[in-house]
Design a protein around this motif. Structure first.
Motif, PDB file in Angstrom:
ATOM      1  N   SER A 184       0.821  -1.213   0.000  1.00 37.73           N
ATOM      2  CA  SER A 184       0.000   0.000   0.000  1.00 37.73           C
ATOM      3  C   SER A 184       0.856   1.266   0.000  1.00 37.73           C
ATOM      4  O   SER A 184       1.971   1.296   0.529  1.00 37.73           O
ATOM      5  N   SER A 185       0.323   2.292  -0.619  1.00 39.02           N
ATOM      6  CA  SER A 185       0.922   3.625  -0.610  1.00 39.02           C
ATOM      7  C   SER A 185      -0.189   4.622  -0.895  1.00 39.02           C
ATOM      8  O   SER A 185      -1.037   4.387  -1.766  1.00 39.02           O
ATOM      9  N   ARG A 186      -0.199   5.730  -0.169  1.00 38.94           N
ATOM     10  CA  ARG A 186      -1.205   6.768  -0.415  1.00 38.94           C
ATOM     11  C   ARG A 186      -0.789   7.693  -1.554  1.00 38.94           C
ATOM     12  O   ARG A 186      -1.555   8.557  -1.965  1.00 38.94           O
ATOM     13  N   ASN A 187       0.439   7.521  -2.038  1.00 41.50           N
ATOM     14  CA  ASN A 187       0.942   8.363  -3.123  1.00 41.50           C
ATOM     15  C   ASN A 187       0.689   7.666  -4.455  1.00 41.50           C
ATOM     16  O   ASN A 187       1.210   6.579  -4.716  1.00 41.50           O
ATOM     17  N   ASP A 188      -0.122   8.292  -5.323  1.00 42.44           N
ATOM     18  CA  ASP A 188      -0.473   7.681  -6.611  1.00 42.44           C
ATOM     19  C   ASP A 188       0.753   7.443  -7.479  1.00 42.44           C
ATOM     20  O   ASP A 188       0.853   6.418  -8.160  1.00 42.44           O
ATOM     21  N   ASP A 189       1.706   8.380  -7.456  1.00 40.74           N
ATOM     22  CA  ASP A 189       2.889   8.245  -8.318  1.00 40.74           C
ATOM     23  C   ASP A 189       3.766   7.081  -7.858  1.00 40.74           C
ATOM     24  O   ASP A 189       4.320   6.346  -8.687  1.00 40.74           O
ATOM     25  N   LEU A 241      10.926   9.152  -8.422  1.00 37.58           N
ATOM     26  CA  LEU A 241      12.035   9.169  -7.469  1.00 37.58           C
ATOM     27  C   LEU A 241      12.491  10.602  -7.203  1.00 37.58           C
ATOM     28  O   LEU A 241      12.637  11.021  -6.047  1.00 37.58           O
ATOM     29  N   PHE A 242      12.700  11.365  -8.283  1.00 37.46           N
ATOM     30  CA  PHE A 242      13.216  12.725  -8.109  1.00 37.46           C
ATOM     31  C   PHE A 242      12.160  13.664  -7.530  1.00 37.46           C
ATOM     32  O   PHE A 242      12.492  14.618  -6.824  1.00 37.46           O
TER      33      PHE A 242
END
Length: 579
Positions: A380-385, A484-485
């Motif tokens: 899981s991650s709340r960041n779409d990217d 990443l950047f």
């Protein structure tokens, strides 16, 4: 249809365009081509009420890309356009969707929005299906997304929930959908997904209409259907069993009238195992065994006797008959005694049969039992990217290939999770165990690898332990991307990254630049853009095995240190890691 070049300031995106939105579409894939060669493929437009102005029916992405190029160069070139004859909105919507579907796959939610507009314009489902060359059922499936609350549709559009979960959510009432969204918003709550969501919606017991022995169309109770209409389920399990048992009783009477010696009902708490019986014809006293399963399925096994009875028949002896004793043969204490000794014998014997033990363990991992609870890592991650970066990585794609191959071997659905977790179905566990016994060791170990991969906890010492042991080079599995950047916000870190990628001379020469500029120079070197020397196979220190930090602030590699300690290895020297 007329072909003409039209100035960009005379064009606007039509509301009939399936790409119409307040937010500009993503044109990153076509922007480089339009910068270099301009817009070659014509836009589909129609005249507006204002003379000389036109609205774009298809080609909104090309139009937005051309506007970006015009802003960069200061020159807005006229765009090639095909002008539609005057017609109704439905025809324009169809033209937009036909062209866009051929050029860029539209997600199901966008298709739903467009198909819904066509229905409102008076198009019948059959007409829409014929226009787009799709089956009626496909159109109905897409339109069925209207049963979902807007937020759930939006989550599906952004791929934050999978197709199996959406399919089951379409069976939910609006109050159930709201309750599910509340669980999703609570970071401490368990959110049921996939087949577990189906059990949650139906009170723990999901019985498919396909298992009904009675006429489902005349059933008076409530049925719920999924998004695709492929399956329907009984909302009330008690009402289902009342109707199902009535038919079982009728079938039993019919068998007895047909001359069968007996009809034995095997309840869901027991099992009919064919290897404990032998086939016997009706004339030789064969019985009918009715195997009633907890999921509602009923299987009629005609012409069977127990092995002991079959041996008596073979010797010409009569089958024992008479009333069965009311009292069981052994007491509960005796049953416990027998069960414990059988258990002791079996687990001792397993120690000498590693292959059997391995297969039994794999079956428990996949199906679960009252003593096994194994859950896949949700990643899981709340960041779409971040989520998109991982989902499109070569490592995730390779693992998904292995996972689908394993599911195919085990005759399991690729749309459902491989691991069910929680308490497993004893019938399912045994069926899977016997399937695994048929497979060679190499294939079973492939299944083990996928099961272990699904249950490997993100960010754990186990990840570092395996990575160190296998000598994984992340350059084989990853390459730098925009995500990443975007996540680098620290100027000291950005400067260290640039020094590692481009060298100390470049880093020193840009000491006074902003973080954004430092990251841009680093990306140019990785891409070989803007005259920068291309750097291959760069991986940040945090992602390597073992990981290390760029600054003296620490906070990196603590889990890896635990993995190295378990291997009794010293921590690597910082200067060697930087090399």
């Amino acid at each position: 249809m007329t072909l003409m070049f039209i100035a960009q300031d005379r064009l606007s995106v039509s509301r009939t365009n399936m790409r119409h939105s307040r937010k500009a579409p993503d044109v990153s894939d076509i922007l480089p081509t339009i910068r270099k060669r301009g817009v070659i493929q014509t836009l589909l437009v129609r005249a507006c009420e204002t003379e000389g102005d036109y609205e774009i029916v298809a080609g909104a992405r090309r139009f937005h890309a051309a506007q970006l190029v015009a802003a960069e160069t200061g020159e807005a070139e006229p765009l090639p356009c095909r002008v539609l004859a005057a017609g109704d909105d439905a025809a324009a919507i169809e033209a937009s969707m036909i062209e866009n579907l051929a050029r860029l796959d539209a997600d199901e939610v966008t298709q739903w929005e467009t198909f819904t507009r066509l229905v409102k314009e008076g198009r019948e489902i059959a007409d829409i299906a014929e226009t787009f060359g799709l089956p009626d059922l496909t159109i109905r499936r897409v339109l069925a997304l209207g049963n979902l609350m807007p937020r759930i549709r939006d989550l599906y559009r952004r791929e934050e929930i999978d197709r199996a979960t959406v399919r089951h959510l379409t069976m939910a009432s609006k109050s159930q959908q709201r309750a599910w969204l509340a669980l999703l918003d609570d970071p401490q709550a368990y959110v049921p997904t996939g087949h577990q969501l189906k059990a949650w919606l139906l009170g723990g017991q999901s019985i498919s209409a396909a298992h009904a022995l009675f006429d489902v169309d005349s059933y008076k109770g409530t049925l719920v259907a999924d998004l695709f209409g492929d399956e329907r389920y009984f909302a009330d399990a008690d009402a289902f069993w009342a109707a199902q048992n009535a038919v079982i009783g009728e079938r039993r009477e019919a068998y007895l009238e047909a001359g069968w010696s007996d009809v034995v009902i095997v309840p869901p708490t027991e099992r009919f195992d064919a290897w404990e019986y032998e086939r016997a014809a009706k004339r030789k006293g064969g019985r009918v065994y009715v195997d009633v399963r907890a999921n509602g399925e009923v299987v009629f096994h005609e012409g069977y006797l127990t092995r002991a009875e079959a041996r008596r028949v073979a010797r010409g002896e009569p089958i024992e008959s008479g009333t069965k004793p009311v009292r069981p043969e052994i007491t509960s204490a005796m049953q416990t005694y027998v069960d414990l000794h059988r258990h002791a014998a079996v687990r001792a014997a397993l120690c000498g049969h590693n292959g059997v033990a391995l297969r039994l363990m794999v079956a428990h991992v996949i199906v679960g039992s009252q003593l096994w609870t194994v859950r896949p890592d949700p990643q899981s991650s709340r960041n779409d990217d971040v989520r998109e970066s991982v989902e499109t990585s070569s490592g995730e794609a390779r693992f998904d290939e292995h996972r689908r191959a394993v599911l195919a071997v085990l005759d399991l659905s690729a749309e459902e999770p491989m691991l069910t977790g929680g308490n497993g179905d004893d019938h399912g566990l045994c069926r899977l165990f016997h399937r695994l016994l048929e497979l060679p060791d190499g294939l079973v170990l492939d299944i083990v690898a996928v099961a272990m991969g699904e249950t490997l906890a993100v960010g754990s010492a186990a990840v570092d332990a395996v990575g160190l042991h296998l000598g994984i080079d992340m350059a084989d599995w990853w390459q730098a991307d925009a995500c990443l950047f975007d996540l680098v916000r620290d100027r000291e870190v950005a400067s260290a990254l640039l020094a590692e990628i481009a060298g100390d001379v470049v880093a020193k020469g840009n000491e006074g630049e902003k973080t954004k500029t430092l990251k841009k120079i680093a990306r140019d070197h990785l891409e070989g853009a803007n005259g920068r020397a291309k750097v291959e196979r760069w991986v940040p220190r945090w992602m390597r095995f073992p990981p290390t930090a760029y600054t003296a602030r620490g906070g990196v590699g603590t889990v890896a240190a635990a993995a190295r300690a378990a291997r009794r290895e010293p921590d690597p020297e910082p200067d060697k890691l930087a090399a």
